[in-house]
Design a protein around this motif. Structure first.
Motif, mmCIF file in Angstrom:
data_model
loop_
_atom_site.group_PDB
_atom_site.id
_atom_site.type_symbol
_atom_site.label_atom_id
_atom_site.label_comp_id
_atom_site.label_asym_id
_atom_site.label_seq_id
_atom_site.Cartn_x
_atom_site.Cartn_y
_atom_site.Cartn_z
ATOM 1 N N LEU A 1 43.360 52.195 44.431
ATOM 2 C CA LEU A 1 41.999 51.805 44.798
ATOM 3 C C LEU A 1 41.072 51.797 43.583
ATOM 4 C CD1 LEU A 1 41.644 53.721 48.188
ATOM 5 C CD2 LEU A 1 41.842 51.251 47.869
ATOM 6 N N LEU A 2 41.296 52.726 42.646
ATOM 7 C CA LEU A 2 40.493 52.722 41.421
ATOM 8 C C LEU A 2 40.731 51.459 40.608
ATOM 9 C CD1 LEU A 2 40.728 56.426 40.157
ATOM 10 C CD2 LEU A 2 38.678 55.208 40.926
ATOM 11 N N VAL A 3 41.986 51.022 40.557
ATOM 12 C CA VAL A 3 42.296 49.780 39.848
ATOM 13 C C VAL A 3 41.681 48.588 40.573
ATOM 14 C CG1 VAL A 3 44.146 48.226 39.136
ATOM 15 C CG2 VAL A 3 44.411 50.683 38.827
ATOM 16 N N MET A 4 41.849 48.562 41.905
ATOM 17 C CA MET A 4 41.401 47.412 42.682
ATOM 18 C C MET A 4 39.881 47.298 42.722
ATOM 19 S SD MET A 4 42.301 46.340 46.649
ATOM 20 C CE MET A 4 43.783 47.323 46.585
ATOM 21 N N PHE A 5 39.207 48.421 42.968
ATOM 22 C CA PHE A 5 37.754 48.377 43.146
ATOM 23 C C PHE A 5 36.975 48.964 41.969
ATOM 24 C CE2 PHE A 5 39.410 48.559 47.587
ATOM 25 C CZ PHE A 5 38.988 47.301 47.972
ATOM 26 N N GLY A 6 37.675 49.333 40.910
ATOM 27 C CA GLY A 6 37.011 49.825 39.709
ATOM 28 C C GLY A 6 37.292 48.948 38.501
ATOM 29 N N VAL A 7 38.567 48.816 38.151
ATOM 30 C CA VAL A 7 38.945 48.061 36.956
ATOM 31 C C VAL A 7 38.658 46.574 37.125
ATOM 32 C CG1 VAL A 7 40.854 47.395 35.446
ATOM 33 C CG2 VAL A 7 40.699 49.743 36.301
ATOM 34 N N TYR A 8 39.149 45.985 38.216
ATOM 35 C CA TYR A 8 38.965 44.544 38.400
ATOM 36 C C TYR A 8 37.495 44.140 38.498
ATOM 37 C CZ TYR A 8 43.997 44.663 39.382
ATOM 38 O OH TYR A 8 45.355 44.856 39.307
ATOM 39 N N PRO A 9 36.665 44.858 39.267
ATOM 40 C CA PRO A 9 35.241 44.487 39.284
ATOM 41 C C PRO A 9 34.584 44.571 37.913
ATOM 42 C CG PRO A 9 35.740 45.842 41.194
ATOM 43 C CD PRO A 9 36.964 45.861 40.320
ATOM 44 N N LEU A 10 34.956 45.578 37.122
ATOM 45 C CA LEU A 10 34.390 45.682 35.777
ATOM 46 C C LEU A 10 34.793 44.493 34.919
ATOM 47 C CD1 LEU A 10 34.734 49.478 34.876
ATOM 48 C CD2 LEU A 10 32.618 48.162 35.143
ATOM 49 N N ILE B 1 45.828 49.507 31.421
ATOM 50 C CA ILE B 1 44.742 50.306 31.996
ATOM 51 C C ILE B 1 45.214 50.990 33.269
ATOM 52 C CG2 ILE B 1 42.446 50.201 33.028
ATOM 53 C CD1 ILE B 1 41.881 47.804 31.187
ATOM 54 N N ALA B 2 45.959 50.257 34.102
ATOM 55 C CA ALA B 2 46.427 50.802 35.376
ATOM 56 C C ALA B 2 47.384 51.966 35.172
ATOM 57 C CB ALA B 2 47.104 49.697 36.199
ATOM 58 N N VAL B 3 48.302 51.847 34.205
ATOM 59 C CA VAL B 3 49.236 52.945 33.974
ATOM 60 C C VAL B 3 48.495 54.149 33.398
ATOM 61 C CG1 VAL B 3 49.940 52.346 31.610
ATOM 62 C CG2 VAL B 3 51.553 53.484 33.126
ATOM 63 N N GLY B 4 47.438 53.906 32.621
ATOM 64 C CA GLY B 4 46.624 55.009 32.126
ATOM 65 C C GLY B 4 45.946 55.762 33.260
ATOM 66 N N MET C 1 52.347 49.495 50.784
ATOM 67 C CA MET C 1 51.267 48.649 51.299
ATOM 68 C C MET C 1 50.100 48.586 50.315
ATOM 69 S SD MET C 1 51.298 49.500 55.398
ATOM 70 C CE MET C 1 51.069 51.262 55.200
ATOM 71 N N ILE C 2 49.639 49.748 49.860
ATOM 72 C CA ILE C 2 48.495 49.748 48.940
ATOM 73 C C ILE C 2 48.909 49.249 47.565
ATOM 74 C CG2 ILE C 2 48.812 52.136 48.173
ATOM 75 C CD1 ILE C 2 45.471 50.279 48.816
ATOM 76 N N ARG C 3 50.172 49.509 47.168
ATOM 77 C CA ARG C 3 50.637 48.995 45.881
ATOM 78 C C ARG C 3 50.600 47.471 45.858
ATOM 79 N NH1 ARG C 3 55.834 52.527 46.106
ATOM 80 N NH2 ARG C 3 56.703 50.487 46.656
ATOM 81 N N THR C 4 51.113 46.845 46.928
ATOM 82 C CA THR C 4 51.165 45.382 46.957
ATOM 83 C C THR C 4 49.765 44.788 47.047
ATOM 84 O OG1 THR C 4 53.299 45.561 48.091
ATOM 85 C CG2 THR C 4 52.243 43.399 48.066
ATOM 86 N N ALA C 5 48.889 45.413 47.804
ATOM 87 C CA ALA C 5 47.505 44.930 47.871
ATOM 88 C C ALA C 5 46.866 44.940 46.489
ATOM 89 C CB ALA C 5 46.699 45.793 48.835
ATOM 90 N N THR C 6 47.144 45.981 45.697
ATOM 91 C CA THR C 6 46.633 46.050 44.326
ATOM 92 C C THR C 6 47.247 44.961 43.463
ATOM 93 O OG1 THR C 6 46.404 48.455 44.585
ATOM 94 C CG2 THR C 6 46.315 47.576 42.341
ATOM 95 N N ASN C 7 48.552 44.747 43.624
ATOM 96 C CA ASN C 7 49.205 43.661 42.889
ATOM 97 C C ASN C 7 48.506 42.333 43.138
ATOM 98 O OD1 ASN C 7 51.136 45.569 42.153
ATOM 99 N ND2 ASN C 7 52.645 44.854 43.638
ATOM 100 N N VAL C 8 48.292 42.023 44.408
ATOM 101 C CA VAL C 8 47.723 40.731 44.788
ATOM 102 C C VAL C 8 46.292 40.599 44.277
ATOM 103 C CG1 VAL C 8 47.026 39.299 46.745
ATOM 104 C CG2 VAL C 8 49.241 40.472 46.785
ATOM 105 N N ALA C 9 45.525 41.684 44.345
ATOM 106 C CA ALA C 9 44.150 41.640 43.833
ATOM 107 C C ALA C 9 44.149 41.297 42.346
ATOM 108 C CB ALA C 9 43.455 42.979 44.072
ATOM 109 N N GLY C 10 45.071 41.889 41.582
ATOM 110 C CA GLY C 10 45.165 41.573 40.159
ATOM 111 C C GLY C 10 45.637 40.161 39.905
ATOM 112 N N GLN C 11 46.568 39.683 40.747
ATOM 113 C CA GLN C 11 47.061 38.317 40.605
ATOM 114 C C GLN C 11 45.967 37.286 40.863
ATOM 115 O OE1 GLN C 11 50.272 38.454 43.442
ATOM 116 N NE2 GLN C 11 51.316 40.053 42.281
ATOM 117 N N ALA C 12 44.962 37.644 41.634
ATOM 118 C CA ALA C 12 43.829 36.751 41.878
ATOM 119 C C ALA C 12 42.718 36.937 40.854
ATOM 120 C CB ALA C 12 43.282 36.983 43.290
ATOM 121 N N ALA C 13 42.510 38.176 40.397
ATOM 122 C CA ALA C 13 41.385 38.461 39.500
ATOM 123 C C ALA C 13 41.597 37.892 38.100
ATOM 124 C CB ALA C 13 41.149 39.971 39.421
ATOM 125 N N VAL C 14 42.810 38.035 37.565
ATOM 126 C CA VAL C 14 43.048 37.601 36.181
ATOM 127 C C VAL C 14 42.836 36.096 35.999
ATOM 128 C CG1 VAL C 14 44.822 37.344 34.400
ATOM 129 C CG2 VAL C 14 44.506 39.548 35.529
#
Length: 484
Positions: A262-271, A126-129, A412-425
């Protein structure tokens, strides 16, 4: 139910069943430690202060050509990153080894591991899309004023042959000296699986590994508390070296990376959290924010791993599963560095070098992002993943040189997104497997890192304190069904 109780108590420090509560009694009676001076300031505020001061000092150093200030900022930021990297090799090895052996205490461990990997891959796709869509809509390489002559071929480049053959080390020392995280993960996985197979004879090795991991995590917590100072140095160095003009040249590309992340972090993960796990996304971010914040500053998923694991446990994920998911995610789950960014980077480089990309190329980008994300390995930067993508598409590797100039700002924003996904999954997987402690999830709050390192590596925390610890989670207020 009795099997579950034994699974939890086997991880407590006390060997006597009647004394299981003893280790927590002193902490309850003494209460929180009294703070003085700067420690009274919340950690997030210290980070923000470091960010502002770093930007100001970087601007002063660049505009006033203050050599000593430039050197000081470089030393401060470089020392912080070096301290994080110092523990990476042994931390990854012992974390992966211990996490694999801890899965023996979790019912349906193989299914949990498999579903974790599937969710990692699905969210990466989804993120690469999203990255491809943004890149095709904005044309980030157009109008930059950059040309192929501005690029330089990187010293190290990734290829599929290197990736596949490079997993197996030639010896047991070089992966640690050269910090080849992928090879360290391979050795740790082999050691963990072998320990499970030989059973009780591996007990001394496992005890040593757990003690070493606790020691490394404690030491890393001390380094993490230096993050405000590290932020000052890293931000100051970036502004001093690159200035605002460079950011202007890469304005569209920079905006694309931030918007996509930010779309991945605050869009995909919350959904996913709302639809797949049926939990509150806002509550998730309350609990996971310290890890996301530190990932933004440190630019290292592995360096953030202890905070990520603590956040996951506080969100109600069983300790035994969290201790597997956190290190596994820190070395393989890279939606920012290995999905959004490579997609945009490929389009950016193709436009600079005048290469047309077709549907087949976009499919290849998605394939590389989903399969090759382990090559990023949780360290600062995504050069290996970018060169892997460009080489697969046949794009000039000199394009990486164009991207390195702006990399610290994007990382910085890339790693923050990584970490958010590592916690969400892990939260999603635990909820769907009905082992998520909803009471712990609903009560999770952002924690101050200055306090959180007090119990680092001691085996205490929200998960075990709540009595769930991988043994008895609740969803919808009902006990989880027993699974084989």
């Amino acid at each position: 139910m009795s099997h579950r109780s034994v699974s939890v108590s086997s991880n407590t420090p006390s060997s006597a069943p009647g004394e299981s509560a003893a280790p927590t009694a002193p902490a309850a009676s003494t209460g929180p430690k009294r703070r003085t001076g700067l420690s009274r300031v919340p950690f997030w505020a210290q980070i923000l202060l470091g960010l502002v001061l770093g930007a100001l000092l970087g601007w002063v150093a660049r505009s006033g050509d203050v050599a000593w200030l430039s050197t000081a900022l470089d030393r401060i930021g470089g020392t912080f990153v070096q301290l994080l990297k110092l523990a990476v090799g042994p931390l990854v090895f012992f974390a992966i080894t211990v996490s694999i052996t801890n899965l023996r205490n979790v019912s349906g461990a193989a299914r949990l591991a498999g579903r974790t990997l599937l969710w990692f891959m699905a969210t990466s796709l989804i993120a690469v899309g999203i990255g491809l869509t943004i890149g095709l809509l904005t044309n980030p390489g157009a109008g930059t004023g950059l040309s192929p002559n501005d690029g330089a071929r990187p010293e190290q480049a990734g290829s599929w042959l290197d990736f596949l053959t490079g997993i197996i080390p030639t010896d047991v020392i070089t992966p640690f000296t050269e910090l080849n995280v992928l090879q360290i993960v391979f050795m740790a996985a082999v050691a963990g699986i072998a320990a499970l197979r030989i059973g009780e004879r591996a007990a001394p090795l496992l005890s040593f590994s757990e003690a070493a991991l606790a020691l490394l995590q404690k030491a890393l917590w001390w380094v993490i508390r230096l993050a405000p100072l590290g932020t000052l140095g890293l931000i100051g160095r970036a502004i001093d070296q690159y200035g605002w003009n460079l950011i202007g040249q890469y304005a569209t590309f920079t905006a694309d990376v931030y918007i996509g992340s930010l779309l991945v972090m605050f869009g995909v993960y919350p959904l996913l959290l709302a639809l797949a796990a049926r939990v509150s996304p806002l509550q998730f971010f309350r609990g996971a924010w310290p890890a996301i914040q530190l990932g933004f500053v440190s630019r290292s998923s592995v360096g953030t791993m202890p905070v990520t694991q603590k956040a996951i446990e506080r969100l109600g994920v069983p300790r035994e599963y969290a201790s597997f998911a956190a290190p596994f995610g820190a070395t393989t789950k890279m939606d920012g560095c290995a999905a959004v960014y490579p997609a945009l980077a490929a389009i950016f480089v193709a436009e600079i070098f005048g290469v047309s990309l077709g549907i087949g190329d976009y499919v290849l980008i998605a394939f590389v992002s989903v399969i090759g994300s382990a090559a990023t390995a949780g360290l600062t930067g995504a050069t290996v993943m970018t060169t892997l993508t460009l080489s697969t598409l046949g794009l000039p590797l000199e394009g990486v040189g164009l991207l390195l100039a702006i990399d610290p700002v994007l990382d910085m924003i890339r790693t923050a997104t990584n970490v958010a996904g590592q916690a969400a999954v892990p939260v999603v997987v635990a909820a769907r497997e009905r082992i998520l402690d909803l009471d712990a999830f609903r009560s999770a709050r952002s924690f101050d890192i200055a306090d959180a390192d007090a119990d680092a590596g001691t085996g205490t925390g929200a998960a075990s304190a709540g009595g769930t610890g991988g043994a008895e989670g609740r969803r919808g207020g009902e006990p989880a069904p027993a699974t084989a």
